[in-house]
Write an enzyme that holds these catalytic residues in place. Structure first.
Site, PDB file in Angstrom:
ATOM      1  N   CYS A 186       0.847  -1.201   0.000  1.00  0.00           N
ATOM      2  CA  CYS A 186       0.000   0.000   0.000  1.00  0.00           C
ATOM      3  C   CYS A 186       0.878   1.244   0.000  1.00  0.00           C
ATOM      4  CB  CYS A 186      -0.951  -0.013   1.191  1.00  0.00           C
ATOM      5  SG  CYS A 186      -0.163   0.265   2.799  1.00  0.00           S
TER       6      CYS A 186
ATOM      7  N   CYS B 285      12.495  -3.277  -3.081  1.00  0.00           N
ATOM      8  CA  CYS B 285      11.352  -4.032  -2.585  1.00  0.00           C
ATOM      9  C   CYS B 285      11.647  -4.517  -1.165  1.00  0.00           C
ATOM     10  CB  CYS B 285      11.068  -5.205  -3.517  1.00  0.00           C
ATOM     11  SG  CYS B 285       9.735  -6.288  -2.954  1.00  0.00           S
TER      12      CYS B 285
ATOM     13  N   CYS C  63      31.334  -9.722  10.326  1.00  0.00           N
ATOM     14  CA  CYS C  63      31.927 -10.676   9.396  1.00  0.00           C
ATOM     15  C   CYS C  63      32.556  -9.958   8.205  1.00  0.00           C
ATOM     16  CB  CYS C  63      30.876 -11.675   8.916  1.00  0.00           C
ATOM     17  SG  CYS C  63      29.588 -10.945   7.900  1.00  0.00           S
TER      18      CYS C  63
END
Length: 487
Positions: A257, A279, A448
Site C-alpha cells: 500500500c 522491494c 563478518c
C-alpha cells in the site's frame, strides 16, 4: 427531416451516453466522437525487430460522426475513423465494411453495431494476430479529414448546394445513383467485396517512425495497466490489509500500500540511503522507478533523492572530481593523462592529486614542503610519514610548554593542516578499503567479512575485495582462493 428520424437520432445518442463513459463518448449536437478500445487476447504482444513486448491495451480507435438530417431513414452517418497503430489501407478497409453494415441495416440506427464490430471483430477482420508487427514508416502519415471544418474539403470534391461539405455519390440496392443532402464525404461505393478500391478519404492514419510507434504503444499500455491497477483493491505485503491505492514493483510484482511504502521510502531518503529504495521483500532486489518515488514522497523529498542520486552517480565515475573550494564543490570532468583541472563553475585551477592550487611540474610533496619553508621563522617538517607520526604524538602527549614550543618552532596552523592531512591519509590507507564497484572509502568496525557498500549497495568480501551477488552472497566464502574460506 421527419419526426421519426429526429426521435431515432435522439434516442440513439441518449443510449450511447448511457452505455459508454464520458471518456469514451462525447456528444456535440447531432454528432460526436466515440473512442473504441479493443478487447485483446490474454497473450497479445507487439513485435519490434527480434523482440516481443507483451501488452494488454492498444490505443483506441476514434470514430468521429455526424448524423445527417435524413438518418436513419435514408442516409448513413458521416464519419472519420482515426487510429495510431493501423495503416491507411487497413482503416480504409474498415470504413468500407462499416458502409456494408449500414447497407444491411438501412432504416435502423447503426452506431452501436459499428462500435461493436470495431471492438469485437476488428482483429479478425484485418487478420491481425499476435505478435502485431510494427509497421515500417519513414515519416508520419496523415490523411486529410473532410468532416465539417476539421481539415477542410477534399481536393477536387464536388460542393453541394444545400450546405454539404462534399457531395457523396452512393448506390442504392438497384444500382441507381442517389445524392444525399448534407453528405460530408465524396465516395463511390459499388461491390464492397469485389475489386480493390482506392484508399478511403475518411480513414485518418497517424503512424510515427518505428521507434516512436513502439514507444507510443508501450506508454499507452503502461498507463492503462496503471489505471486498472489503481481501480482495484490489493493486499499489502507489509501491513497485510486490503487497500485501494497501492504500488507494485515492476520487476518482481510485489504489491504494497502507498502508506507503508511512503513511510519506508521517506526513512531511506532522510538517512541518505538512496540505494535502499528496493522491494521490502527479503532477498528481492527490485528497485522503485523515479516516478513511483516522486508519487510516494512528494516534491521536496524527491528533490533531495534526485540530488543524492546524481551525487552518487558522479562519485562512481573515475573521471569526475569535485572542486576543492568549499563554497563551490561543483563536479569537474578530468582530462586523461593530466593532473590539472579547472572548475567550470568558479574557474579554480587545482591539482587532481592533492586538490591544492595547481603547481605545474612540482610534485605535491615538494609543494607542501616549499610552502612550509616559505616562512623562514618556522622549521621544516619531517618528510617521512614516520617522522610526522612521531611529531604528532609528541604534540598531543606533550605538556603545555612543549606544545607552545612546537607551535613556535613549526607553526600552529602548519601542524594542524599539514600534519593532520598526512596522518589522515596514512590512517585511511591502514584502516579502510575502497569498494570494488564505485571506489568509495569504507571502514570495517566489526562483524563478518561480508560487506555492503553504503554508496552503491554492492556486496563484496572484505578480505579479497571480490564482488558478490545480492542473492546468496555467502556462497563466495566457499571459494578456496578467498582468505576467508572456511570461516
Amino acid at each position: 427531416m421527419n419526426d421519426r428520424d429526429i426521435e431515432a437520432q435522439e434516442d440513439e445518442l441518449l443510449a450511447l451516453a448511457s452505455i459508454y463513459s464520458q471518456g469514451e463518448f462525447a456528444r456535440a449536437g447531432l454528432g460526436g466522437e466515440i473512442r473504441v478500445s479493443l478487447d485483446l487476447p490474454l497473450d497479445f504482444s507487439v513485435k519490434a525487430g527480434d523482440r516481443n513486448y507483451a501488452i494488454s491495451f492498444l490505443p483506441p480507435l476514434l470514430l468521429i460522426f455526424d448524423l445527417p438530417c435524413d438518418y436513419p431513414s435514408t442516409s448513413s452517418p458521416e464519419f472519420i475513423l482515426t487510429c495510431q497503430w493501423l495503416s491507411h489501407s487497413q482503416l480504409s478497409a474498415v470504413c468500407r465494411h462499416l458502409d456494408k453494415i449500414w447497407q444491411d441495416t438501412v432504416g435502423s440506427v447503426v452506431l452501436f453495431y459499428w462500435v461493436k464490430f470495431i471492438r469485437d471483430d476488428l482483429l479478425d477482420f484485418l487478420h491481425i494476430q499476435s505478435p502485431l508487427e510494427i509497421p515500417v514508416s519513414g515519416q508520419s502519415q496523415a490523411t486529410t479529414s473532410t468532416m465539417g471544418s476539421t481539415a477542410g474539403d477534399l481536393e477536387g470534391a464536388t460542393m453541394c448546394s444545400e450546405g454539404a461539405a462534399v457531395c457523396r455519390e452512393a448506390w442504392d440496392s438497384e444500382g441507381s445513383a442517389v445524392c444525399s443532402e448534407g453528405a460530408a464525404v465524396c465516395r463511390k461505393a459499388g461491390d464492397f467485396e469485389g475489386a480493390a478500391l482506392s484508399q478511403d478519404p475518411r480513414a485518418l492514419s497517424v503512424l510515427a517512425t518505428d521507434t516512436d510507434h513502439l514507444r507510443q504503444l508501450l506508454d499507452y499500455d503502461e498507463k492503462e495497466r496503471q489505471r486498472v491497477f489503481d481501480g482495484q483493491a490489493h493486499d499489502c505485503g507489509i501491513c497485510f490489509m486490503s487497500r485501494l491505492g497501492c504500488s507494485q514493483f515492476r520487476e518482481c510484482g510485489h504489491i504494497y500500500c502507498n502508506k507503508c511504502m511512503s513511510e519506508f521510502f521517506v526513512v531511506q531518503i532522510e538517512e541518505g540511503n538512496i540505494h535502499g529504495l528496493t522491494c521490502p521483500q527479503p532477498d528481492c532486489s527490485s528497485t522503485a522507478t523515479p516516478s513511483q518515488v516522486k508519487q510516494l514522497v512528494g516534491v521536496e523529498l524527491f528533490t533531495r533523492y534526485d540530488r543524492l542520486l546524481l551525487q552518487s552517480t558522479l562519485d562512481r565515475m573515475a573521471d569526475v572530481k569535485y572542486c576543492p573550494r568549499p563554497t563551490c564543490a561543483a563536479p569537474v570532468i578530468l582530462e586523461p593523462d593530466s593532473t590539472a583541472a579547472v572548475c567550470p563553475q568558479c574557474r579554480y585551477a587545482f591539482c587532481t592529486l592533492c586538490s591544492k592550487t595547481y603547481h605545474g611540474t612540482f610534485s605535491c610533496q615538494l609543494t607542501r614542503t616549499t610552502t612550509t619553508r616559505a616562512n623562514s621563522s618556522f622549521a621544516a617538517l619531517p618528510r617521512s610519514d614516520a617522522g610526522l607520526q612521531a611529531l604528532w604524538e609528541d604534540y598531543h602527549t606533550g605538556s603545555r610548554e612543549r606544545k607552545r614550543m612546537l607551535d613556535k618552532r613549526y607553526g600552529k596552523h602548519i601542524l594542524k593542516s599539514v600534519v593532520e592531512e598526512a596522518m589522515t591519509i596514512t590512517w585511511k590507507e591502514i584502516n579502510s578499503k575502497n569498494c570494488p564497484s564505485c571506489g568509495a572509502v569504507i571502514q570495517k568496525d566489526g562483524g563478518c567479512n561480508k560487506m555492503i557498500c553504503f554508496a552503491c549497495g554492492q556486496h563484496f568480501c572484505w578480505q579479497c575485495l571480490e564482488r558478490m551477488g545480492s542473492k546468496r552472497p555467502s556462497t563466495h566464502f566457499r571459494d578456496p582462493n578467498c582468505p576467508s574460506h572456511g570461516f
